[in-house]
Design a protein around this motif. Sequence first.
Motif, PDB file in Angstrom:
ATOM      1  N   SER A 140       0.831  -1.201   0.000  1.00  0.00           N
ATOM      2  CA  SER A 140       0.000   0.000   0.000  1.00  0.00           C
ATOM      3  C   SER A 140       0.864   1.249   0.000  1.00  0.00           C
ATOM      4  CB  SER A 140      -0.917   0.021   1.231  1.00  0.00           C
ATOM      5  OG  SER A 140      -1.845  -1.042   1.197  1.00  0.00           O
ATOM      6  N   TRP A 141       1.970   1.191   0.747  1.00  0.00           N
ATOM      7  CA  TRP A 141       2.854   2.352   0.790  1.00  0.00           C
ATOM      8  C   TRP A 141       3.624   2.539  -0.506  1.00  0.00           C
ATOM      9  CZ3 TRP A 141       2.257   6.337   3.542  1.00  0.00           C
ATOM     10  CH2 TRP A 141       1.747   6.269   4.838  1.00  0.00           C
ATOM     11  N   ASP A 160       1.106   4.522  -2.364  1.00  0.00           N
ATOM     12  CA  ASP A 160       0.854   5.812  -1.730  1.00  0.00           C
ATOM     13  C   ASP A 160       2.100   6.678  -1.634  1.00  0.00           C
ATOM     14  OD1 ASP A 160      -1.880   5.660  -1.396  1.00  0.00           O
ATOM     15  OD2 ASP A 160      -1.724   4.527   0.458  1.00  0.00           O
ATOM     16  N   ILE A 218      -3.839   3.629   6.678  1.00  0.00           N
ATOM     17  CA  ILE A 218      -3.029   2.446   6.377  1.00  0.00           C
ATOM     18  C   ILE A 218      -2.610   1.729   7.659  1.00  0.00           C
ATOM     19  CG2 ILE A 218      -0.807   1.670   5.462  1.00  0.00           C
ATOM     20  CD1 ILE A 218      -1.055   3.685   3.263  1.00  0.00           C
ATOM     21  N   ALA A 228      -5.248   2.375   0.421  1.00  0.00           N
ATOM     22  CA  ALA A 228      -5.236   2.268   1.889  1.00  0.00           C
ATOM     23  C   ALA A 228      -6.521   1.638   2.405  1.00  0.00           C
ATOM     24  CB  ALA A 228      -5.034   3.655   2.501  1.00  0.00           C
TER      25      ALA A 228
END
Length: 536
Positions: free
Chosen positions: A53-54, A57, A222, A414
């Motif tokens: 997810s990061w 993002d 998140i 997220a």
Amino acid sequence: MGAAVVEQRRERRTATLVMACLGVFVGYLPVTTVSVSLPVMQQALGASTADLSWVSDAFVLPVAALILTAGVFGDVHGRKKVFQAGLGFCVVGAGVALSAQSITQVWAGQALLGVGAAALLPMTLGLISHAVPDPRERGKYIGLWTTSMMGSLAVGPLVAGVVVEHAAWRWIYLLPIPLSLLTMVLAGFVLTESTAQAGRKLDWPGQITAALAIVALVYGVIEGGASSFGDARVIVALAVAVCSGAAFVVFERRSPSPMLDLTLFRSAAFTGSALVVMISFLGLIGFFFVLSLYLGLVQQLSTLEAGLRLLTITVIPMILGGVVGRLMRHLSPRVLITGGLVVTAVALFTLTNVGTDTSFVSLGWRLALLGLGLGLAFPCITATAVSSVPHHQAGMAAAGNNAFRQVGGALGPAILGTLLTAEGAGTLPGHLADAGLSDPVSREIVRAVDADGLGAVAGLPLGADTGPALHALSQSFLDGLQLCLVVSGVLMLFGAAVAALLLRPAQGGRAVASGGGRPAEAERRQVTAAAATDRP
């Protein structure tokens, strides 16, 4: 002499359009190039679902946080300079990610690429707005701009697929480097410098509070999904997001030169387009995130095979871009946006019954339907935002619309990543029991999933239990995927409802694209006068 001047202006307009399209192509290239490579990246770096997810993002957050400030920098210091600076950041970011040996270095490269995209996106629309002051004619050019954006999203999976088939996954970051350098050189020769009207200044309080609000919000979502929303860090992050958001509103209301003039929201068309693009991108980018994991983890497809499936989504909007640009001269944006989002929602709902063995054809027509809906809606959203304000505020409106787009895009992976993991982990014990696995093996698998996400099962040394465990994992993933698709579909319907309510037609039956439904001649005089204040 007069004919020569007209021809020169036409050539300059064409050159500006080409550069704007190249800029948005470069800016969006990392989105699907990286998205389709997430399963390979996860295996190579041992990343968890939260880590993935990061990855997404880390790119989207700088775009969302800096895009408004980049628009102001362009207005003050020159759009051409900021355009070229954005390309420079893309070169550096791609270089960092290309040499990555850890997930942290990938995040760093993605963040630098995000800074570059934050500079490119408002500048490309600002260049078009400056070159095409007539909002009615501008719709066609924004349609072509959207085609280039979708073209980038279409090319990305194919590039990633070919690269991963023949080289290490890191080489997916190679293409942006020469492409950015070439565009930077061409911009030096082709583009003329332009700035906004005198008096525009940088708004540091607005920039700082906006960046804090966006980063804290996405971090809280998140980390809350990865651990618990009762965690002290998560509570602090969400509190910072709320306080920073409130401070941003206060600063913008008092600033003599706000980063985002809040009076823009007096236009129902601008407000509606901002809300619609944030809601729809939350569902769309979140969908891309979970779809790429489905294709890699459940269907066990190669990156190239996954890229070909994603191509069915992006190629149709790319084909429709010019057509929709012309349709916008005759049909209300309300009709096109609402209809497009409803079609998109229907496509998402039809995807809820996909399984481990769903064929390319069965999956393809649903993804193509999704692409049709996006192709109808998205060009109109951007054009409506830019045309809903006076010409001298078009750059700010473009940056604001893109900021809302990126906030939705940041929250998408997220939120949907959290839902995917939570639902999948919740149903996994039952599927493991159905597969006949022993309690000790089941507990080991559940612990691995709780620690590192659903993808962790593939790396466990389970011996003869590997096949049944992976089957149980696939069924759990499909449970989470189904929930994510329903949520994405509902978000699209919500966006369609917002468009239907706020993008109301004016008395003449045309959509309100300028905030107050002014007659065409009055609008023409208004943009002509505003254009005179915009100096080259």
